[in-house]
Design a protein around this motif. Structure first.
Motif, PDB file in Angstrom:
ATOM      1  N   THR A 116       0.825  -1.194   0.000  1.00 13.00           N
ATOM      2  CA  THR A 116       0.000   0.000   0.000  1.00 13.00           C
ATOM      3  C   THR A 116       0.866   1.253   0.000  1.00 13.00           C
ATOM      4  O   THR A 116       2.024   1.226   0.414  1.00 13.00           O
ATOM      5  CB  THR A 116      -0.934   0.022   1.230  1.00 13.00           C
ATOM      6  OG1 THR A 116      -1.791   1.163   1.161  1.00 13.00           O
ATOM      7  CG2 THR A 116      -0.143   0.081   2.523  1.00 13.00           C
ATOM      8  N   ARG A 117       0.278   2.350  -0.489  1.00 17.71           N
ATOM      9  CA  ARG A 117       0.916   3.665  -0.395  1.00 17.71           C
ATOM     10  C   ARG A 117       0.237   4.516   0.684  1.00 17.71           C
ATOM     11  O   ARG A 117       0.659   5.635   0.941  1.00 17.71           O
ATOM     12  CB  ARG A 117       0.818   4.387  -1.744  1.00 17.71           C
ATOM     13  CG  ARG A 117       1.565   3.747  -2.880  1.00 17.71           C
ATOM     14  CD  ARG A 117       3.012   4.114  -2.935  1.00 17.71           C
ATOM     15  NE  ARG A 117       3.252   5.538  -3.096  1.00 17.71           N
ATOM     16  CZ  ARG A 117       4.434   6.043  -3.448  1.00 17.71           C
ATOM     17  NH1 ARG A 117       5.473   5.253  -3.633  1.00 17.71           N
ATOM     18  NH2 ARG A 117       4.599   7.346  -3.568  1.00 17.71           N
ATOM     19  N   ASN A 118      -0.810   3.993   1.285  1.00 20.32           N
ATOM     20  CA  ASN A 118      -1.534   4.718   2.327  1.00 20.32           C
ATOM     21  C   ASN A 118      -0.817   4.523   3.659  1.00 20.32           C
ATOM     22  O   ASN A 118      -0.854   3.449   4.246  1.00 20.32           O
ATOM     23  CB  ASN A 118      -2.975   4.207   2.405  1.00 20.32           C
ATOM     24  CG  ASN A 118      -3.801   4.988   3.408  1.00 20.32           C
ATOM     25  OD1 ASN A 118      -3.317   5.906   4.063  1.00 20.32           O
ATOM     26  ND2 ASN A 118      -5.067   4.623   3.536  1.00 20.32           N
ATOM     27  N   SER A 122      -1.298   3.500  12.834  1.00 22.21           N
ATOM     28  CA  SER A 122      -1.488   3.791  14.256  1.00 22.21           C
ATOM     29  C   SER A 122      -0.884   2.652  15.057  1.00 22.21           C
ATOM     30  O   SER A 122      -0.493   1.620  14.497  1.00 22.21           O
ATOM     31  CB  SER A 122      -2.975   3.968  14.589  1.00 22.21           C
ATOM     32  OG  SER A 122      -3.690   2.770  14.286  1.00 22.21           O
ATOM     33  N   LEU A 123      -0.798   2.822  16.373  1.00 25.32           N
ATOM     34  CA  LEU A 123      -0.291   1.777  17.262  1.00 25.32           C
ATOM     35  C   LEU A 123      -1.462   1.096  17.964  1.00 25.32           C
ATOM     36  O   LEU A 123      -2.375   1.772  18.462  1.00 25.32           O
ATOM     37  CB  LEU A 123       0.661   2.374  18.302  1.00 25.32           C
ATOM     38  CG  LEU A 123       1.939   3.035  17.758  1.00 25.32           C
ATOM     39  CD1 LEU A 123       2.724   3.674  18.904  1.00 25.32           C
ATOM     40  CD2 LEU A 123       2.809   2.025  17.025  1.00 25.32           C
ATOM     41  N   ASP A 124      -1.447  -0.259  17.973  1.00 27.64           N
ATOM     42  CA  ASP A 124      -2.496  -0.968  18.715  1.00 27.64           C
ATOM     43  C   ASP A 124      -2.102  -1.053  20.193  1.00 27.64           C
ATOM     44  O   ASP A 124      -1.071  -0.519  20.611  1.00 27.64           O
ATOM     45  CB  ASP A 124      -2.757  -2.347  18.104  1.00 27.64           C
ATOM     46  CG  ASP A 124      -1.565  -3.290  18.210  1.00 27.64           C
ATOM     47  OD1 ASP A 124      -0.583  -2.944  18.888  1.00 27.64           O
ATOM     48  OD2 ASP A 124      -1.620  -4.381  17.611  1.00 27.64           O
ATOM     49  N   LYS A 125      -2.906  -1.720  20.988  1.00 24.65           N
ATOM     50  CA  LYS A 125      -2.670  -1.730  22.434  1.00 24.65           C
ATOM     51  C   LYS A 125      -1.387  -2.465  22.825  1.00 24.65           C
ATOM     52  O   LYS A 125      -0.843  -2.243  23.922  1.00 24.65           O
ATOM     53  CB  LYS A 125      -3.868  -2.354  23.160  1.00 24.65           C
ATOM     54  CG  LYS A 125      -4.016  -3.861  22.988  1.00 24.65           C
ATOM     55  CD  LYS A 125      -5.137  -4.384  23.883  1.00 24.65           C
ATOM     56  CE  LYS A 125      -5.206  -5.912  23.853  1.00 24.65           C
ATOM     57  NZ  LYS A 125      -6.256  -6.432  24.756  1.00 24.65           N
ATOM     58  N   GLU A 126      -0.882  -3.336  21.932  1.00 26.39           N
ATOM     59  CA  GLU A 126       0.373  -4.039  22.200  1.00 26.39           C
ATOM     60  C   GLU A 126       1.584  -3.287  21.664  1.00 26.39           C
ATOM     61  O   GLU A 126       2.720  -3.738  21.816  1.00 26.39           O
ATOM     62  CB  GLU A 126       0.313  -5.441  21.579  1.00 26.39           C
ATOM     63  CG  GLU A 126      -0.756  -6.331  22.201  1.00 26.39           C
ATOM     64  CD  GLU A 126      -0.804  -7.706  21.549  1.00 26.39           C
ATOM     65  OE1 GLU A 126      -0.211  -7.870  20.463  1.00 26.39           O
ATOM     66  OE2 GLU A 126      -1.421  -8.610  22.139  1.00 26.39           O
ATOM     67  N   SER A 132      -5.364   0.823   9.187  1.00 27.91           N
ATOM     68  CA  SER A 132      -6.703   1.078   9.712  1.00 27.91           C
ATOM     69  C   SER A 132      -7.519  -0.193   9.894  1.00 27.91           C
ATOM     70  O   SER A 132      -8.446  -0.221  10.707  1.00 27.91           O
ATOM     71  CB  SER A 132      -7.458   2.041   8.788  1.00 27.91           C
ATOM     72  OG  SER A 132      -7.562   1.500   7.483  1.00 27.91           O
ATOM     73  N   ASP A 133      -7.195  -1.267   9.131  1.00 26.22           N
ATOM     74  CA  ASP A 133      -7.931  -2.528   9.280  1.00 26.22           C
ATOM     75  C   ASP A 133      -7.189  -3.534  10.148  1.00 26.22           C
ATOM     76  O   ASP A 133      -7.547  -4.712  10.185  1.00 26.22           O
ATOM     77  CB  ASP A 133      -8.238  -3.140   7.905  1.00 26.22           C
ATOM     78  CG  ASP A 133      -6.988  -3.578   7.165  1.00 26.22           C
ATOM     79  OD1 ASP A 133      -5.865  -3.282   7.628  1.00 26.22           O
ATOM     80  OD2 ASP A 133      -7.127  -4.215   6.098  1.00 26.22           O
ATOM     81  N   GLY A 134      -6.140  -3.098  10.847  1.00 29.71           N
ATOM     82  CA  GLY A 134      -5.425  -3.973  11.767  1.00 29.71           C
ATOM     83  C   GLY A 134      -4.315  -4.789  11.153  1.00 29.71           C
ATOM     84  O   GLY A 134      -3.732  -5.636  11.828  1.00 29.71           O
ATOM     85  N   SER A 135      -3.974  -4.543   9.889  1.00 28.96           N
ATOM     86  CA  SER A 135      -2.857  -5.260   9.261  1.00 28.96           C
ATOM     87  C   SER A 135      -1.541  -4.724   9.803  1.00 28.96           C
ATOM     88  O   SER A 135      -1.390  -3.526  10.041  1.00 28.96           O
ATOM     89  CB  SER A 135      -2.905  -5.088   7.739  1.00 28.96           C
ATOM     90  OG  SER A 135      -4.121  -5.563   7.211  1.00 28.96           O
ATOM     91  N   MET A 202      -5.047  -1.218  -0.972  1.00 29.49           N
ATOM     92  CA  MET A 202      -3.972  -2.215  -0.942  1.00 29.49           C
ATOM     93  C   MET A 202      -3.876  -2.930  -2.278  1.00 29.49           C
ATOM     94  O   MET A 202      -4.844  -3.008  -3.043  1.00 29.49           O
ATOM     95  CB  MET A 202      -4.206  -3.227   0.177  1.00 29.49           C
ATOM     96  CG  MET A 202      -4.051  -2.653   1.564  1.00 29.49           C
ATOM     97  SD  MET A 202      -4.041  -3.938   2.834  1.00 29.49           S
ATOM     98  CE  MET A 202      -3.979  -2.934   4.310  1.00 29.49           C
ATOM     99  N   PHE A 203      -2.695  -3.471  -2.530  1.00 31.93           N
ATOM    100  CA  PHE A 203      -2.408  -4.184  -3.764  1.00 31.93           C
ATOM    101  C   PHE A 203      -1.827  -5.557  -3.421  1.00 31.93           C
ATOM    102  O   PHE A 203      -1.270  -5.766  -2.342  1.00 31.93           O
ATOM    103  CB  PHE A 203      -1.402  -3.415  -4.626  1.00 31.93           C
ATOM    104  CG  PHE A 203      -1.862  -2.051  -5.038  1.00 31.93           C
ATOM    105  CD1 PHE A 203      -2.523  -1.851  -6.234  1.00 31.93           C
ATOM    106  CD2 PHE A 203      -1.642  -0.952  -4.216  1.00 31.93           C
ATOM    107  CE1 PHE A 203      -2.956  -0.599  -6.614  1.00 31.93           C
ATOM    108  CE2 PHE A 203      -2.065   0.312  -4.579  1.00 31.93           C
ATOM    109  CZ  PHE A 203      -2.722   0.487  -5.779  1.00 31.93           C
TER     110      PHE A 203
END
Length: 275
Positions: A116-118, A122-126, A132-135, A202-203
């Motif tokens: 992806t270029r996006n 962000s940081l998750d709780k760990e 944005s989709d948790g990848s 995504m690609f």
């Protein structure tokens, strides 16, 4: 006249695709990291009325060109435009933009890599850097390591243009920077338009995209672009150009519908000749 009608029908179908592609580009004008697409058309099969002939000097006859009637239009391909989009400053440390060639490598948790270029991360709780989709955003020489920035261990962090992540440890009054894990890496393809779009900006690698070259940002050998923290890449959609395409698609659709109407009127005249 029947041929003209079916040629015009193919024109209607393909100008509808033209409208669909243009509409999708306009819809994604504010999608971070989106790469626009364009429809490329080709003429369809041509019916040979008379074949070509070579000159016959003995009989004083010159050569003749072939006589053919086109049978409409068809979609050649929908080609992606991977030029650089504009940059937007967000001042969010986990927002990362690529300047130049390359894609971020992400893993949805099943080992399958996406690109992806996006860079709106962000940081998750760990403490893992995620999309944005948790990848998971990947790092390391082979793009197989997750990026973890534990907030309980680091009071601040920064990402350098070459992908090196460094921070200040909690309780360190000197403010000395120390490297955090492996550097962020990018992937580069010989044929980026050959990538398959899978949604979410995504690609996915395909048989015609080539195998990705994985390297750190700003790597001179691979010609990789650099990264800028606190910045996002905008869509590369040219809104003025897309509105022009919208007009062209609309007028092309109208013109082909007129051909169908004219062919119908000719057929009606033939039917009325019997009366």
């Amino acid at each position: 006249m029947i041929r003209s009608m079916w040629s015009a029908v193919s024109g209607l179908r393909n100008h509808q695709i033209y409208l669909d592609v243009t509409g999708n580009n306009i819809a994604n004008v504010n999608t971070h990291g989106y790469k626009s697409t364009r429809a490329v058309f080709e003429d369809s099969l041509s019916q040979i009325v008379r074949g070509a002939s070579a000159p016959d000097s003995a009989n004083g006859v010159g050569g003749m060109n072939p006589t053919q009637i086109g049978l409409g239009v068809r979609l050649g391909q929908i080609l992606g435009n991977f030029t650089q989009g504009g940059l937007q400053v967000t001042n969010v440390a986990t927002d990362i933009a690529i300047q130049g060639d390359g894609f971020f490598i992400v893993d949805k948790g099943n080992g399958q890599k996406f690109y992806t270029r996006n860079g709106a991360f962000s940081l998750d709780k760990e403490g893992f850097l995620v999309t944005s989709d948790g990848s998971y955003v990947m790092s390391g020489a082979a793009g197989a390591d997750k990026i973890k920035i534990d907030a309980t261990a680091w009071q601040s962090f920064q990402i350098a243009p070459n992908g090196v992540i460094s921070g200040v440890e909690v309780g360190d009054a000197t403010g000395a920077l120390k490297q955090i894990g492996e550097p962020l890496v990018l992937a580069k393809f010989n044929n980026a338009p050959g990538l398959e779009r899978v949604g979410g900006t995504m690609f996915r690698q395909t048989l015609n995209s080539g195998t990705p070259v994985i390297a750190q940002p700003a790597d001179a050998v691979s010609g990789m672009g650099l990264v800028t923290s606190g910045t996002l890449e905008l869509s590369n959609v040219d809104l003025a150009g897309e509105f022009t395409n919208l007009i062209m698609a609309q007028r092309g659709f109208q013109a082909n519908s007129k051909v169908i109407t004219a062919s119908d009127e000719v057929l009606q005249d033939l039917i009325n000749m019997k009366r």
